[in-house]
Design a protein around this motif. Structure first.
Motif, PDB file in Angstrom:
ATOM      1  N   TYR A   2       0.839  -1.185   0.000  1.00 31.90           N
ATOM      2  CA  TYR A   2       0.000   0.000   0.000  1.00 31.90           C
ATOM      3  C   TYR A   2       0.880   1.242   0.000  1.00 31.90           C
ATOM      4  O   TYR A   2       2.017   1.202   0.448  1.00 31.90           O
ATOM      5  N   PHE A   7      -7.044  -0.531  -4.346  1.00 35.98           N
ATOM      6  CA  PHE A   7      -7.204  -1.381  -3.178  1.00 35.98           C
ATOM      7  C   PHE A   7      -6.599  -0.711  -1.943  1.00 35.98           C
ATOM      8  O   PHE A   7      -5.491  -1.031  -1.535  1.00 35.98           O
ATOM      9  N   ASP A   9      -5.872  -0.006   1.945  1.00 38.06           N
ATOM     10  CA  ASP A   9      -5.663  -0.963   3.019  1.00 38.06           C
ATOM     11  C   ASP A   9      -6.946  -1.129   3.816  1.00 38.06           C
ATOM     12  O   ASP A   9      -7.396  -0.201   4.489  1.00 38.06           O
ATOM     13  N   ASP A  49      -7.651  -7.599   0.998  1.00 42.48           N
ATOM     14  CA  ASP A  49      -6.592  -6.736   0.500  1.00 42.48           C
ATOM     15  C   ASP A  49      -6.308  -7.086  -0.959  1.00 42.48           C
ATOM     16  O   ASP A  49      -6.982  -7.919  -1.565  1.00 42.48           O
ATOM     17  N   GLU A  50      -5.299  -6.455  -1.533  1.00 37.60           N
ATOM     18  CA  GLU A  50      -5.011  -6.648  -2.952  1.00 37.60           C
ATOM     19  C   GLU A  50      -4.698  -8.104  -3.270  1.00 37.60           C
ATOM     20  O   GLU A  50      -5.173  -8.659  -4.273  1.00 37.60           O
TER      21      GLU A  50
END
Length: 254
Positions: A2, A7, A9, A49-50
């Motif tokens: 991040y 995306f 956090d 998350d991503e």
């Protein structure tokens, strides 16, 4: 990892974002019958998350041909699964795989037709993001009806199109699904224009129109009080296919 533009956090604001996001969705559904939950809110509510989202989106590489749509010239891939969800406890159970049938007076192309689709893969069923998304839907559906448990039907779709056509997300046109809550979660899209989702009143007036562009954007509507449809997709660049991946999930009291 991040910051990332698509995306953020989820841990950073999950506690402060999730509850207001759910309440906003519940209020809108109970009032207007439709709501768009932004991707950031969905990610905060699900804790994805991503990396988790990338693992989730990878399941769309393992879908099967929709022979029923192909007969009408649409290139669509999908699978199908049926769960029960207890809102009081969050218990989620996969039910035995069966044919998919829509009720009378709902989908003009397929109502009362037994459609046979490949089941969800074990990996998809076990994916934490899927389970978090279904839990989120159970929470917002409570604004529309009380249920000891929800009948949850899960449809991952991929629609493909070329310059010659074939990209009809809803070949049946404007319709309802015969459920309480219908939702469309954008998982991804590539080289695609179009794919505008529109929700209508029973009389045909447009209630909301939106093109889901950002992965994790979520469209929710009260299927008892609205109709919905999605416009065709076509390639931005005609030398490559257009792709639109969504997760359509419906909830009905069990």
């Amino acid at each position: 990892m991040y910051p990332h533009p698509d995306f953020p956090d989820p841990a950073a604001g999950r506690a402060t974002t999730a509850r207001p996001a759910v309440e906003a969705a519940r209020t809108a559904l109970a009032g207007e019958g439709v709501h768009v939950m932004p991707a950031a809110d969905v990610l905060a509510c699900t804790g994805a998350d991503e990396a988790a989202w990338a693992r989730f989106a990878a399941h769309w590489e393992d879908l099967s041909e929709d022979a029923y749509a192909a007969r009408r010239g649409t290139h669509r891939l999908r699978r199908y699964g049926h769960f029960s969800l207890a809102p009081a406890t969050g218990e989620l159970r996969l039910l035995p795989h069966t044919v998919f049938v829509q009720p009378d007076n709902t989908n003009p192309l397929y109502e009362t037709v037994d459609r046979h689709f490949e089941p969800l893969t074990d990996a998809f069923v076990a994916d934490p993001v899927l389970r978090s998304v279904l839990g989120l839907l159970g929470r917002v559906a409570g604004a529309l009806d009380a249920a000891e448990w929800w009948s949850v039907k899960v449809h991952p779709f991929r629609v493909l199109a070329t310059a010659d056509g074939g990209g009809e997300p809803t070949p049946e046109g404007r319709h309802r699904d015969g459920v309480t809550l219908v939702s469309s979660l954008l998982v991804g899209r590539d080289n695609a224009r179009g794919g505008e989702s529109t929700v209508y009143s029973p009389e045909g007036a447009e209630v909301l129109s939106v093109t889901l562009e950002e992965p994790a954007s979520l469209l929710l509507s009260d299927d008892r009080a609205t109709l919905h449809g999605v416009s065709p997709i076509r390639p931005v660049n005609d030398d490559a296919p257009a792709r639109r991946d969504v997760l359509v999930t419906t909830l009905t009291p069990g």
